[in-house]
Design a protein around this motif. Structure first.
Motif, PDB file in Angstrom:
ATOM      1  N   LYS A 103      -3.742 -11.876   6.272  1.00 58.50           N
ATOM      2  CA  LYS A 103      -3.095 -12.473   5.143  1.00 58.50           C
ATOM      3  C   LYS A 103      -3.761 -11.995   4.019  1.00 58.50           C
ATOM      4  O   LYS A 103      -3.081 -11.686   2.881  1.00 58.50           O
ATOM      5  N   LYS A 104      -5.058 -11.654   3.879  1.00 59.31           N
ATOM      6  CA  LYS A 104      -5.701 -10.986   2.625  1.00 59.31           C
ATOM      7  C   LYS A 104      -5.223  -9.384   2.507  1.00 59.31           C
ATOM      8  O   LYS A 104      -5.792  -9.094   1.394  1.00 59.31           O
ATOM      9  N   GLU A 105      -4.541  -8.881   3.479  1.00 59.31           N
ATOM     10  CA  GLU A 105      -4.505  -7.457   3.411  1.00 59.31           C
ATOM     11  C   GLU A 105      -3.212  -7.264   2.244  1.00 59.31           C
ATOM     12  O   GLU A 105      -2.757  -5.995   2.201  1.00 59.31           O
ATOM     13  N   GLY A 106      -2.576  -8.169   1.909  1.00 60.87           N
ATOM     14  CA  GLY A 106      -1.533  -8.227   1.081  1.00 60.87           C
ATOM     15  C   GLY A 106      -0.135  -7.900   1.639  1.00 60.87           C
ATOM     16  O   GLY A 106       0.173  -8.341   2.855  1.00 60.87           O
ATOM     17  N   GLN A 107       0.573  -7.120   1.141  1.00 60.02           N
ATOM     18  CA  GLN A 107       2.197  -6.856   1.807  1.00 60.02           C
ATOM     19  C   GLN A 107       2.084  -6.325   3.159  1.00 60.02           C
ATOM     20  O   GLN A 107       3.073  -6.674   3.814  1.00 60.02           O
ATOM     21  N   THR A 108       1.180  -5.308   3.471  1.00 62.71           N
ATOM     22  CA  THR A 108       1.237  -4.851   4.832  1.00 62.71           C
ATOM     23  C   THR A 108       0.608  -5.894   5.768  1.00 62.71           C
ATOM     24  O   THR A 108       1.283  -6.134   6.865  1.00 62.71           O
ATOM     25  N   GLN A 110       1.158  -9.084   5.587  1.00 60.26           N
ATOM     26  CA  GLN A 110       2.282  -9.995   5.497  1.00 60.26           C
ATOM     27  C   GLN A 110       3.250  -9.536   6.352  1.00 60.26           C
ATOM     28  O   GLN A 110       4.095 -10.411   7.019  1.00 60.26           O
TER      29      GLN A 110
END
Length: 435
Positions: A103-108, A110
């Motif tokens: 979740k904290k990795e951003g678009q990747t 998600q």
């Protein structure tokens, strides 16, 4: 507003998005009326016309499927498995460190969570499809109906029905993602909106036919008046928010000054949305399912069937309200982390005026969040009890229109869709819907 709609259709790219969305809507409504293989649709119509055909434990799921569940169509499961999978993944994000890191990795990250949601949706659709086919063959879908919905009881027919319903849910999931990518956005929410709104005209007209005052017109307009009042209440509360002011200190990087701006953290009064109502309804259906499948005639089974099979029992109402309040606080606690918000503000040089950065900020945010969650949870309980009060006043069936869950979803999705179109209009220097 009508002028804004005219401007939408005058804009080529927005017009294409709206027409594409309308095409998906047509496909969805057609599929909601196509019977699944092996289903005798004449017997389905006969059982649907019997009293209390739309009541019971499957009423909530039938509402989310636009009436397709009780008609046993290819879209019988609707978009509900995807919603359930999304909620489960959101809850597991707090528990499983791997999902939290994604979740904290951003678009990747998600994108990976979305892929996991799709896999879980297929599994849940297969499980729910098996349960629905089993209940249909056993006669539990329409209790007391003498006709068989699925005359052929072979294993091949059962497998075909399960595969077809699972594929229908996967198709709906794909259509919803298409609306999100190529349409006006919020594809899954729009499909849910259509499922609920599609049943309103028939339910309203049924109340008029069953009414006793002035040919049923008094009950008809009374229900519409209650619905409009509920819509106004939901719009007022859904738009209400507590804005926490945040000030960012100035920072010198080289010869340039950054920061020094002020913004706010919007904390909605109803931070949990409609999730607590869905959780409470699902949990309260479990005791009756246990009593039915056990087949026991003991005192505990009789007590459960008496107090939890209908929504007008005092025990049911009390448990319903308490569960809604509990799940409202529970969902807010896992969806908004005051400590994480305080750390992010501290890293970027932000602070709440009058509150020290760090732990005091987290305690202040937690205090404010608890204060506004109480009226939000009580509001959800009030909205959820409106259908019960309507049942007692108008002697209607369980699928009474303008119920709390349906109004919450319709108004929330409607407001979000209007904001999406309005933002796209404002990007093209138009005024939008709200002037």
């Amino acid at each position: 507003m009508l002028t804004a709609f005219a401007r939408v259709f005058k804009t080529p790219d927005l017009r294409k998005k709206l027409l594409f969305t309308l095409g998906i809507i047509v496909l969805y409504r057609i599929g909601a009326h196509v019977p699944a293989p092996g289903v005798n649709y004449a017997n389905v119509e006969f059982c649907m016309e019997r009293p209390h055909a739309n009541s019971g434990l499957l009423g909530l799921v039938n509402m989310f499927s636009g009436g397709a569940l009780l008609q046993v169509t290819v879209f019988a499961l609707g978009i509900m498995p995807y919603i359930t999978a999304s909620i489960i993944l959101q809850l597991l994000t707090v528990v499983i460190p791997r999902l939290e890191a994604l979740k904290k990795e951003g678009q990747t990250g998600q994108a990976k969570i979305t892929q996991y949601t799709r896999y879980l949706t297929v599994a849940l659709a297969a499980l729910e499809g098996t349960g629905l086919v089993t209940a249909t063959r056993a006669g539990s879908l329409f209790r007391g109906c003498p006709r068989q919905i699925v005359p052929d009881s072979s294993a091949f027919t059962t497998l075909t029905m399960v595969v077809t319903m699972t594929a229908g849910t996967c198709l709906l999931m794909w259509l919803g993602e298409l609306v999100t990518d190529r349409g006006i956005g919020n594809g899954m929410s729009i499909l849910m909106f259509l499922s609920i709104a599609a049943r309103f005209p028939g339910a309203l007209w049924q109340i008029k036919l069953e009414g006793e005052l002035a040919g049923g017109w008094i009950e008809f307009f009374a229900v519409i008046a209650v619905g409009l009042a509920m819509v106004a209440l939901v719009v007022f509360v859904e738009q209400a928010q507590r804005r926490i002011p945040v000030q960012y200190a100035k920072r010198m990087i080289g010869r340039r000054s950054y920061g020094g701006t002020s913004t706010y953290i919007p904390l909605k009064v109803n931070q949990a949305g409609v999730i607590p109502v869905i959780f409470a309804s699902s949990l309260l259906s479990t005791p009756v399912l246990i009593a039915q499948f056990s087949g026991s005639k003991a005192a505990w089974a009789t007590w459960l069937a008496t107090n939890f099979s209908k929504g007008d029992r005092p025990v049911y109402l009390a448990a319903y309200c308490l569960l809604i309040v509990f799940f409202a606080f529970f969902y807010v606690a896992i969806s908004f982390n005051p400590e994480e918000a305080a750390d992010n503000m501290k890293k970027h040089g932000g602070f709440i005026p009058g509150i020290r950065a760090g732990r005091p900020t987290a305690e202040y945010l937690s205090y404010v969040l608890n204060r506004i969650t109480w009226p939000g949870s009580l509001y959800l309980g009030l909205i959820a009890l409106v259908p019960t009060m309507e049942l007692l006043l108008f002697h209607a069936n369980q699928n009474f229109p303008f119920g709390g869950t349906s109004i919450l979803i319709i108004v929330s999705v409607g407001l979000e869709t209007v904001k999406q179109i309005e933002s796209q209009l404002q990007q093209r220097n138009y005024e939008g819907f709200l002037r």
